[in-house]
Write an enzyme that holds these catalytic residues in place. Structure first.
Site, short mmCIF file in Angstrom:
data_model
loop_
_atom_site.label_atom_id
_atom_site.label_comp_id
_atom_site.label_asym_id
_atom_site.label_seq_id
_atom_site.Cartn_x
_atom_site.Cartn_y
_atom_site.Cartn_z
N TYR A 1 7.57 -75.47 -14.07
CA TYR A 1 7.57 -75.51 -15.53
C TYR A 1 6.63 -76.64 -15.98
O TYR A 1 5.97 -77.27 -15.15
CB TYR A 1 9.01 -75.64 -16.06
CG TYR A 1 9.85 -74.45 -15.64
CD1 TYR A 1 9.49 -73.16 -16.04
CD2 TYR A 1 10.94 -74.58 -14.79
CE1 TYR A 1 10.23 -72.04 -15.64
CE2 TYR A 1 11.68 -73.48 -14.38
CZ TYR A 1 11.31 -72.21 -14.80
OH TYR A 1 12.02 -71.11 -14.39
N ARG B 1 14.78 -83.83 -12.70
CA ARG B 1 14.76 -82.89 -11.57
C ARG B 1 13.32 -82.70 -11.12
O ARG B 1 12.44 -82.46 -11.95
CB ARG B 1 15.38 -81.54 -11.97
CG ARG B 1 15.29 -80.52 -10.86
CD ARG B 1 16.15 -79.28 -11.09
NE ARG B 1 17.45 -79.43 -10.46
CZ ARG B 1 18.20 -78.41 -10.03
NH1 ARG B 1 17.79 -77.16 -10.20
NH2 ARG B 1 19.37 -78.62 -9.47
C1 LIG Z 1 20.90 -67.78 -12.18
C2 LIG Z 1 20.21 -69.07 -11.90
C3 LIG Z 1 19.60 -69.76 -12.93
C4 LIG Z 1 18.96 -71.00 -12.69
N1 LIG Z 1 18.46 -71.72 -13.73
C5 LIG Z 1 18.02 -72.98 -13.54
C6 LIG Z 1 17.70 -73.83 -14.62
O1 LIG Z 1 17.83 -73.46 -15.78
N2 LIG Z 1 17.24 -75.07 -14.36
C7 LIG Z 1 17.10 -75.52 -13.07
O2 LIG Z 1 16.67 -76.66 -12.86
N3 LIG Z 1 17.44 -74.75 -12.02
C8 LIG Z 1 17.91 -73.51 -12.23
N4 LIG Z 1 18.33 -72.74 -11.16
C9 LIG Z 1 18.27 -73.33 -9.82
C10 LIG Z 1 19.62 -73.93 -9.43
O3 LIG Z 1 19.97 -75.02 -10.25
C11 LIG Z 1 19.61 -74.41 -7.98
O4 LIG Z 1 18.64 -75.40 -7.83
C12 LIG Z 1 19.35 -73.27 -7.00
O5 LIG Z 1 20.03 -72.09 -7.36
C13 LIG Z 1 19.76 -73.65 -5.58
O6 LIG Z 1 21.13 -73.98 -5.55
P1 LIG Z 1 22.26 -72.98 -4.93
O7 LIG Z 1 21.84 -72.69 -3.52
O8 LIG Z 1 23.53 -73.78 -5.00
O9 LIG Z 1 22.28 -71.74 -5.79
C14 LIG Z 1 18.92 -71.51 -11.39
C15 LIG Z 1 19.52 -70.78 -10.36
C16 LIG Z 1 20.17 -69.60 -10.60
C17 LIG Z 1 20.84 -68.88 -9.46
#
Ligand SMILES: Cc1cc2nc3c(=O)[nH]c(=O)nc-3n(C[C@H](O)[C@H](O)[C@H](O)COP(=O)(O)O)c2cc1C
Ligand SMILES: Cc1cc2nc3c(=O)[nH]c(=O)nc-3n(C[C@H](O)[C@H](O)[C@H](O)COP(=O)(O)OP(=O)(O)OC[C@H]3O[C@@H](n4cnc5c(N)ncnc54)[C@H](O)[C@@H]3O)c2cc1C
Length: 772
Positions: free
Chosen positions: A579, A627
């Site tokens: 982004y 982040r």
């Molecule tokens: C549906 C979805 C939406 C996400 N939206 C964001 C977001 O808005 N901002 C962000 O920094 N990361 C976003 N992520 C990334 C997550 O915060 C995270 O870094 C990533 O899913 C890995 O973690 P996990 O293995 O626990 O899912 C999103 C992930 C998912 C699955």
């Protein structure tokens, strides 16, 4: 079959034995340059499981070894003038020389022809060995056969930076596998020591290349090196010398570890790689000999099957390469840990150093350690709890339930709901969906709930469904969610603020099968550091002018002011995932030629300007996070984990309290390496090299993962995203599973009966699993 084994190390000898056992009519000759009694190295380590495999294959040689094996159960870690001892680790070892003697004897007994003091060369393959049906290249780490055909074997050799020397000693390390970290005037140097027969121990000394240089090892002969090491580690040696037997290594006895990975193990349907010639596993997990011996069993089994020779060779590779890759991946974590050992010795007390070292491969977890040595683990849990609570504690506390403070914000525990876009806002306005969604997450026990990326202007959104915080109505909608969180739950709430930049104006994920597909209608102009699209199918962004930067900075400041009025406890600036601010940081998307492009310092300039302006507008008692994508997964062509430490240092200097260490999503060319907790090593490096608190994220999904990460000091908080989508009560469930009832989590009173029942059911299920 006429078989030639090139190399009489454990792999070559054991293949010869295993083939003869299956069919005594094979004609097998092993060629070895050394004499029978010569060998480099000292002892090797096995597991009980390996011994069982050897016993099944050849009980005769296995039983001789079993009778002579040395067993240890404990690991000692010496550092900072203290020693930490833990039990239950269960190793067995034998001298390499003795093991080879046993294999020589067994091979001769079975009719294998052993040719010692026979140097072979690549030319011999088509002359001296032209009549062989099968040539087994068992010529070890520096295999001539493999090195002459690197392309054919599709070989990748990664020479690692650390230096090590394999020494021996008659000092006894009978009680425990021993690690010693010693500080010299030039830096840290350390030892991996274990006893392998009645009166001899392996004593591997390792250090980083600058310490090796500074101590002058490069210019020393083998004896001088051994003597210098003896002086450094004198107080652990009880008057004994250090011995060297690496006459085969010219010059300094020290070497660097080459990680060898061959994607093809077979040439011309008659030459096959085995053992270290095909793959290496770093000595930090001591599995090289095991891999070689188990390769030999597998190769012999396939050659003895109904398959024709070419198919048998391929079936052998298919079976063994998976095993080798698994071990290499665990060995990699362990190897990288030792490559960075000074980071941990400097940052940690001896207890945490020991815990971090024991869990270095990420295969041994918190609960594995509990099974190995409950008393030691509970003492460590109490120690950590004492540090977190600032007073001695009577009862152990699971590390995930320890409190954590950032400025004026006190978190109950270490679990964070990671930001997740819901793509369900209309004109940026959070709706009832958001109240129910975040309300449930806040009730679920996590210490901190992060909102989705919330955008600073309509043009800053990723999709039309993205939430915003640029008007009063949105501010009020967020306030409702924040007020509910504060009034009805124990969680704190953080607003993630961002701008989509070149990844803006795309369809919602469920609207297109192509990720980041641009909107086909009602899109908007997207901006970025450069007119460089994120993906080939992406909209081309307009390169930002200085005026754009001033406007976007002001929008971020306005967002922070609204976040404060809405009552948020913390804000996180989104500078990851390609982004806007991430696009400035990564060279993949930032092609500017002005002060905002080029060097890392220049690429960080705009993100730091935005952050600094936000920090000034955000109350001093409230913390801020950023982040980042700590790695573009593009090697040197993108942001590297080493640069992530620099990025974190720059934000730390600007006043960031915690770095949320994510990775990737900055390029469609990225080659991420996924796995459990796969981004945690980046959080670890940032935390312990830059000296700033971190949040780890990425495939952390079990309470055991969180406990291990926190206890090892790899991060201060753990973000879980997807696990929370279907289970907003993830943390309450973890508390029920761990039978935890302390201050580190609060269950809504209305849900208490559900907690109690779940706790009983999980305890019963665990009992049944133990007694099954
Ligand atoms: C549906 C979805 C939406 C996400 N939206 C964001 C977001 O808005 N901002 C962000 O920094 N990361 C976003 N992520 C990334 C997550 O915060 C995270 O870094 C990533 O899913 C890995 O973690 P996990 O293995 O626990 O899912 C999103 C992930 C998912 C699955
Ligand atoms: C410091 C260190 C510590 C280690 N610790 C352990 C441990 O604790 N546990 C463990 O399991 N493994 C350990 N290993 C790894 C282990 O030594 C190897 O993985 C294992 O020896 C591999 O067996 P191999 O038969 O494939 O190769 P090698 O043991 O290297 O055997 C190859 C043989 O081929 C011969 N040879 C090579 N080229 C020629 C030629 N041109 N002509 C004639 N002969 C030739 C060599 O002399 C040698 O005998 C360690 C390695 C190192 C470097």
């Amino acid at each position: 079959m006429k078989i030639v084994c090139l190399g009489g190390g454990p792999s070559g000898l054991y293949l010869a034995i295993s083939m003869k056992l299956r069919d005594p009519s094979h004609s097998i000759t092993v060629y070895e340059r050394n004499r029978p009694g010569d060998t480099f190295g000292w002892g090797v380590v096995f597991s009980d499981e390996t011994m069982q495999n050897l016993k099944k294959n050849d009980p005769v040689s296995a039983n001789i070894m079993i009778n002579e094996l040395v067993h240890w159960d404990m690991i000692d870690c010496h550092a900072h003038g203290e020693v930490e001892r833990s039990a239950g680790h269960g190793f067995i070892g034998i001298g390499r020389k003795r093991m080879l003697q046993i294999l020589h004897g067994r091979a001769m007994e079975l009719g294998v022809n052993l040719e010692f003091e026979q140097e072979f060369n690549v030319d011999d393959l088509d002359s001296r060995f032209a009549d062989a049906d099968l040539i087994v290249a068992a010529d070890g780490l520096n295999s001539k056969i493999r090195n002459a055909n690197l392309d054919v074997f599709d070989c990748d050799i990664d020479l690692r930076p650390n230096k090590f020397v394999w020494l021996g000693t008659h000092q006894s390390f009978r009680e425990a596998f021993t690690f010693i970290f010693e500080k010299t005037e030039y830096g840290w140097i350390w030892v991996h020591a274990y006893q392998f027969d009645a009166n001899t121990s392996t004593f591997i000394v390792e250090c980083q290349p600058d310490v090796y240089e500074a101590l002058g090892f490069e210019r020393m002969n083998h004896e001088e090196s051994a003597e210098t090491c003896r002086r450094i580690f004198e107080k652990y040696l009880g008057g004994h010398k250090l011995l060297t037997n690496s006459a085969h290594i010219r010059g300094s006895a020290w070497i660097s570890f080459p990680r060898v990975l061959c994607r093809n193990w077979v040439k011309d349907d008659r030459i096959v790689l085995i053992g270290d010639a095909a793959h290496t596993a770093h000595f930090a997990i001591g599995s090289g000999t095991k891999l070689g011996l188990e390769d030999a069993i597998s190769l012999a089994r396939h050659l003895d099957s109904d398959l024709a020779l070419p198919q048998a060779l391929r079936a052998y590779q298919a079976e063994r390469e998976i095993e080798a890759l698994k071990l290499q991946s665990a060995a990699r974590n362990a190897m990288v840990w030792f490559e960075n050992a000074p980071r941990y010795v400097n940052a940690f007390d001896t207890r945490q150093l020991n815990y971090s070292m024991l869990t270095r491969s990420q295969r041994v977890s918190h609960e594995n350690l509990r099974l190995r040595d409950r008393e030691w683990l509970e003492t460590y849990e109490k120690h950590l709890a004492g540090l977190a609570l600032g007073k001695p504690v009577e009862q152990p506390v699971p590390p995930m339930f320890l409190p954590f403070r950032l400025r004026g914000m006190a978190l109950k525990n270490r679990v964070v709901v990671s930001p997740m876009s819901m793509y369900s806002a209309v004109a940026g306005l959070p709706s009832d969906w958001h109240l129910v969604h975040y309300g449930a997450l806040a009730q679920g026990g996590a210490g901190l709930v992060c909102t989705e990326m919330t955008n600073v202007s309509p043009g800053a959104r990723i999709t039309t469904g993205c939430a915003g915080i640029w008007n009063d109505e949105q501010e009020a909608a967020w306030k409702r969610i924040v007020d509910f969180t504060h009034a009805s739950t124990g969680a704190k709430i953080c607003l993630q603020i961002g701008h989509a930049g070149p990844k803006g104006a795309t369809q919602k994920p469920w609207e297109s099968s192509v990720s980041d597909a641009p909107l086909t209608q009602d899109g908007w102009e997207v901006i970025g550091p450069s007119a460089h699209p994120f993906a080939p199918h992406s909209r081309q962004p307009r390169a930002m002018t200085r005026d754009d930067m001033i406007r976007v900075t002001a929008e971020h400041v306005a967002a922070v002011e609204r976040a404060d009025r809405a009552g948020f406890d913390m804000v996180e600036l989104h500078a990851a995932h390609g982004y806007l601010l991430s696009a400035f940081i990564t060279p993949v998307l930032n092609k500017r030629k002005d002060d905002y492009g080029g060097s890392l310092a220049n690429r960080l300039r705009f993100p730091l300007e935005v952050f600094t302006a936000m920090r000034a507008a955000w109350p001093a008692q409230k913390p801020m996070s950023v982040r980042i994508s700590a790695c573009d997964w593009l090697g040197e062509n993108g942001v590297t984990p080493e640069q992530a430490v620099e990025i974190a240092r720059a934000f730390k200097a600007a006043g960031v309290d915690i770095i949320d260490v994510s990775a990737g999503q900055t390029s469609t060319e990225a080659k991420p390496v996924y796995g459990r907790m796969f981004q945690t090593p980046f959080a670890d490096a940032v935390r312990n090299d830059a000296g700033i608190a971190t949040m780890a994220v990425g495939n952390i999904f079990e309470p055991d993962h969180v406990n291990s990460i926190i206890a090892a000091g790899r991060a201060d908080l753990c973000c879980l995203a997807r696990p929370h989508l279907l289970d907003p009560n993830w943390t309450l469930r973890a508390a029920a599973q761990l039978q935890y009832h302390g201050e580190g989590v609060s269950c809504p009173l209305q849900y208490q009966a559900g907690f109690e029942q779940l706790e009983r059911n999980l305890a019963r299920a665990a009992d049944m699993a133990i007694n099954a």
